[in-house]
Design a protein around this motif. Structure first.
Motif, PDB file in Angstrom:
ATOM      1  N   ARG A  61       0.868  -1.173   0.000  1.00 48.09           N
ATOM      2  CA  ARG A  61       0.000   0.000   0.000  1.00 48.09           C
ATOM      3  C   ARG A  61       0.904   1.222   0.000  1.00 48.09           C
ATOM      4  O   ARG A  61       2.046   1.174   0.463  1.00 48.09           O
ATOM      5  CB  ARG A  61      -0.890   0.024   1.241  1.00 48.09           C
ATOM      6  CG  ARG A  61      -1.806  -1.187   1.401  1.00 48.09           C
ATOM      7  CD  ARG A  61      -2.609  -1.069   2.690  1.00 48.09           C
ATOM      8  NE  ARG A  61      -3.533  -2.186   2.862  1.00 48.09           N
ATOM      9  CZ  ARG A  61      -3.269  -3.277   3.574  1.00 48.09           C
ATOM     10  NH1 ARG A  61      -2.093  -3.391   4.185  1.00 48.09           N
ATOM     11  NH2 ARG A  61      -4.150  -4.247   3.689  1.00 48.09           N
TER      12      ARG A  61
ATOM     13  N   ARG B 262      -0.018  -2.561  -6.681  1.00 42.39           N
ATOM     14  CA  ARG B 262      -0.395  -3.615  -5.718  1.00 42.39           C
ATOM     15  C   ARG B 262      -1.360  -4.597  -6.377  1.00 42.39           C
ATOM     16  O   ARG B 262      -1.209  -5.813  -6.246  1.00 42.39           O
ATOM     17  CB  ARG B 262      -1.029  -2.951  -4.498  1.00 42.39           C
ATOM     18  CG  ARG B 262      -1.507  -3.899  -3.405  1.00 42.39           C
ATOM     19  CD  ARG B 262      -1.896  -3.068  -2.190  1.00 42.39           C
ATOM     20  NE  ARG B 262      -2.751  -3.759  -1.231  1.00 42.39           N
ATOM     21  CZ  ARG B 262      -2.301  -4.510  -0.231  1.00 42.39           C
ATOM     22  NH1 ARG B 262      -0.998  -4.676  -0.081  1.00 42.39           N
ATOM     23  NH2 ARG B 262      -3.136  -5.079   0.617  1.00 42.39           N
TER      24      ARG B 262
ATOM     25  N   GLY C 177       1.292  -2.628   8.303  1.00 43.02           N
ATOM     26  CA  GLY C 177       0.064  -2.421   7.544  1.00 43.02           C
ATOM     27  C   GLY C 177      -1.031  -1.775   8.366  1.00 43.02           C
ATOM     28  O   GLY C 177      -0.779  -1.067   9.340  1.00 43.02           O
ATOM     29  N   LYS C 178      -2.281  -2.049   7.966  1.00 43.32           N
ATOM     30  CA  LYS C 178      -3.429  -1.466   8.653  1.00 43.32           C
ATOM     31  C   LYS C 178      -3.486  -1.943  10.095  1.00 43.32           C
ATOM     32  O   LYS C 178      -3.195  -3.100  10.395  1.00 43.32           O
ATOM     33  CB  LYS C 178      -4.723  -1.853   7.920  1.00 43.32           C
ATOM     34  CG  LYS C 178      -4.887  -1.164   6.571  1.00 43.32           C
ATOM     35  CD  LYS C 178      -6.231  -1.486   5.949  1.00 43.32           C
ATOM     36  CE  LYS C 178      -6.433  -0.710   4.658  1.00 43.32           C
ATOM     37  NZ  LYS C 178      -7.744  -0.989   4.043  1.00 43.32           N
TER      38      LYS C 178
ATOM     39  N   ARG D 103       2.462  10.832   0.077  1.00 40.14           N
ATOM     40  CA  ARG D 103       1.614  10.053  -0.833  1.00 40.14           C
ATOM     41  C   ARG D 103       1.318  10.861  -2.087  1.00 40.14           C
ATOM     42  O   ARG D 103       1.301  10.323  -3.194  1.00 40.14           O
ATOM     43  CB  ARG D 103       0.297   9.700  -0.140  1.00 40.14           C
ATOM     44  CG  ARG D 103       0.436   8.894   1.114  1.00 40.14           C
ATOM     45  CD  ARG D 103      -0.707   9.131   2.092  1.00 40.14           C
ATOM     46  NE  ARG D 103      -1.994   8.773   1.521  1.00 40.14           N
ATOM     47  CZ  ARG D 103      -2.613   7.622   1.728  1.00 40.14           C
ATOM     48  NH1 ARG D 103      -2.061   6.723   2.512  1.00 40.14           N
ATOM     49  NH2 ARG D 103      -3.774   7.376   1.196  1.00 40.14           N
TER      50      ARG D 103
ATOM     51  N   GLU E 190       2.258   2.083   3.355  1.00 37.97           N
ATOM     52  CA  GLU E 190       3.298   1.150   3.793  1.00 37.97           C
ATOM     53  C   GLU E 190       4.638   1.516   3.186  1.00 37.97           C
ATOM     54  O   GLU E 190       5.683   1.380   3.822  1.00 37.97           O
ATOM     55  CB  GLU E 190       2.909  -0.280   3.410  1.00 37.97           C
ATOM     56  CG  GLU E 190       1.671  -0.789   4.149  1.00 37.97           C
ATOM     57  CD  GLU E 190       1.133  -2.096   3.614  1.00 37.97           C
ATOM     58  OE1 GLU E 190       0.261  -2.707   4.281  1.00 37.97           O
ATOM     59  OE2 GLU E 190       1.557  -2.532   2.516  1.00 37.97           O
TER      60      GLU E 190
ATOM     61  N   HIS F 193      -1.828   2.414  -6.050  1.00 38.16           N
ATOM     62  CA  HIS F 193      -2.474   1.144  -5.695  1.00 38.16           C
ATOM     63  C   HIS F 193      -2.543   0.179  -6.878  1.00 38.16           C
ATOM     64  O   HIS F 193      -2.675  -1.032  -6.685  1.00 38.16           O
ATOM     65  CB  HIS F 193      -3.880   1.421  -5.166  1.00 38.16           C
ATOM     66  CG  HIS F 193      -4.269   0.536  -4.021  1.00 38.16           C
ATOM     67  ND1 HIS F 193      -3.626   0.556  -2.793  1.00 38.16           N
ATOM     68  CD2 HIS F 193      -5.217  -0.422  -3.908  1.00 38.16           C
ATOM     69  CE1 HIS F 193      -4.169  -0.334  -1.986  1.00 38.16           C
ATOM     70  NE2 HIS F 193      -5.126  -0.946  -2.637  1.00 38.16           N
TER      71      HIS F 193
END
Length: 300
Positions: free
Chosen positions: A151, A249, A174-175, A223, A154, A246
C-alpha cells in the motif's frame, strides 16, 4: 456554520474508539471523520440534534447524497461509517437506540481493479531518468510498490530498520499497525541500493533518519508526491488506464495468481485479514483466462 467535530466530546471519544479499540490507521480514521462531517453538516442545516436523529433523517441525508451524484460505492462506504458511529453511541450509552440499524446500503456490482501488464510496467519504468537523484528514487519506489505489493502508506513509512536484504525480506507495517514479512526481489533491492547513493547526500530532517524514501528536503516522501510522479510517467508513456500507486499492488497480486501462486500466500503477502478481500483477484484471473481462450480458440 459547520459543527466543529474536534470540539464535540462524543466525536472525540469515537475517534479514540476507532484508534484504540478497532485499531484503524490514521488515514482510515480521517476517512470516517470526513464522512461523518457530511452528516453533521446535514443535521446542522435541519436543526437536528445527534440524540434526536431517526432512521427517516438518515434516509433523507442519503437521498441528498444520491441527488448530488455521489456514486453508490461511496454512499455504501458512508453508510458503513454511519453504522459504526451510531453503534458506538449505543455502546457508550449516549443513545438508547441505533437509527442506522435499518438503513440499507445500495447494491453495487463487483468492481475489478485496474491492472497493468508486465510490459506496461516496464514501459513506464523505462521513461524514468535514473541519472538523477529524483529519478533513481522514483524508480526504486515503483519497483518496490510492484515487487512487494505494498500500500502507498506502507511504502512511505518504510524504514531502514525494517529492511533485511541478506534474508530477502522487508518488514511492513500495515493497517492497524499489524506487521508482516514480505519477500523483496533482487531487482527492487538493487534499485533501493542505487537510491541510497543519493539519499546519503541529502541532509535528513530530525525524526526522518530511519525513513527510506525522502524528499530533497530530507522529509519522508508524501503520498501526493508519489501519486504525482506515477501519473506523470503514465502520461509520458501514453497509458490510457486510470493509474495510481495502488494499481501496482493490484498488478502484483494478479500476476502472482496468473502464474499459479496460492491465493492464501497472496493473502499473507498483501496483509488481508479476510480471504474474501483477496478473492477479487480470482475474478481478474478468470477474466484473463477467458480472454486467452477467446483469443486463441480455433472457433473464435
Amino acid at each position: 456554520m459547520k459543527i466543529e467535530m474536534d470540539r464535540d466530546p462524543k466525536v472525540e471519544k469515537y475517534k479514540r474508539y476507532l484508534l484504540l479499540e478497532r485499531g484503524l490507521s490514521a488515514n482510515s480514521i480521517d476517512a470516517y471523520m470526513t464522512d461523518l462531517q457530511k452528516l453533521l453538516d446535514f443535521m446542522e442545516n435541519k436543526g437536528i440534534d445527534m440524540k434526536s436523529v431517526q432512521t427517516v433523517h438518515l434516509e433523507e441525508f442519503l437521498s441528498e447524497l444520491h441527488d448530488k451524484d455521489i456514486s453508490p460505492r461511496s454512499i455504501a462506504r458512508i453508510i458503513s461509517g454511519l453504522k459504526s458511529f451510531f453503534r458506538f453511541l449505543v455502546l457508550d450509552k449516549i443513545r438508547p437506540d441505533d437509527p442506522a440499524e435499518l438503513v440499507e446500503a445500495p447494491k453495487i456490482g463487483l468492481k475489478l481493479p485496474v491492472v497493468l501488464s508486465v510490459e506496461e510496467i516496464d514501459s513506464l519504468l523505462a521513461v524514468i531518468d535514473v541519472s538523477t537523484a529524483e529519478g533513481t528514487r522514483n524508480y526504486a519506489i515503483i519497483e518496490t510498490l510492484y515487487s512487494c505489493g505494498l500500500r502507498i502508506s506502507e511504502l512511505t513509512n518504510l524504514r531502514f530498520s525494517n529492511l533485511f536484504f541478506k534474508e530477502g525480506f522487508i518488514r511492513v507495517e500495515g493497517k492497524g499497525s499489524k506487521q508482516r514479512l514480505v519477500p523483496i526481489s533482487d531487482v527492487a533491492i538493487r534499485k533501493i541500493k542505487d537510491w541510497l547513493y543519493y539519499r546519503n547526500q541529502i541532509p535528513i530532517r530530525k525524526g526522518n533518519e530511519d525513513i527510506l524514501f525522502v524528499s530533497s528536503r530530507g522529509k519522508a516522501i508524501s503520498r501526493v508526491t508519489v501519486f504525482y510522479y506515477i501519473k506523470r510517467y503514465a502520461e509520458e508513456v501514453g497509458l490510457q488506464k486510470k493509474i495510481s500507486p495502488h494499481v501496482f499492488r493490484h498488478s502484483f497480486a494478479t500476476h502472482l495468481l496468473e502464474r499459479g501462486a496460492n491465493i492464501r500466500v497472496i493473502q499473507e503477502m498483501l496483509g488481508h485479514e479476510k480471504i474474501t478481500t483477496t478473492e477479487i483477484y480470482t475474478h481478474i484471473d478468470r477474466n484473463f483466462l477467458r480472454q486467452e481462450i477467446i483469443e486463441h480458440h480455433p472457433r473464435s
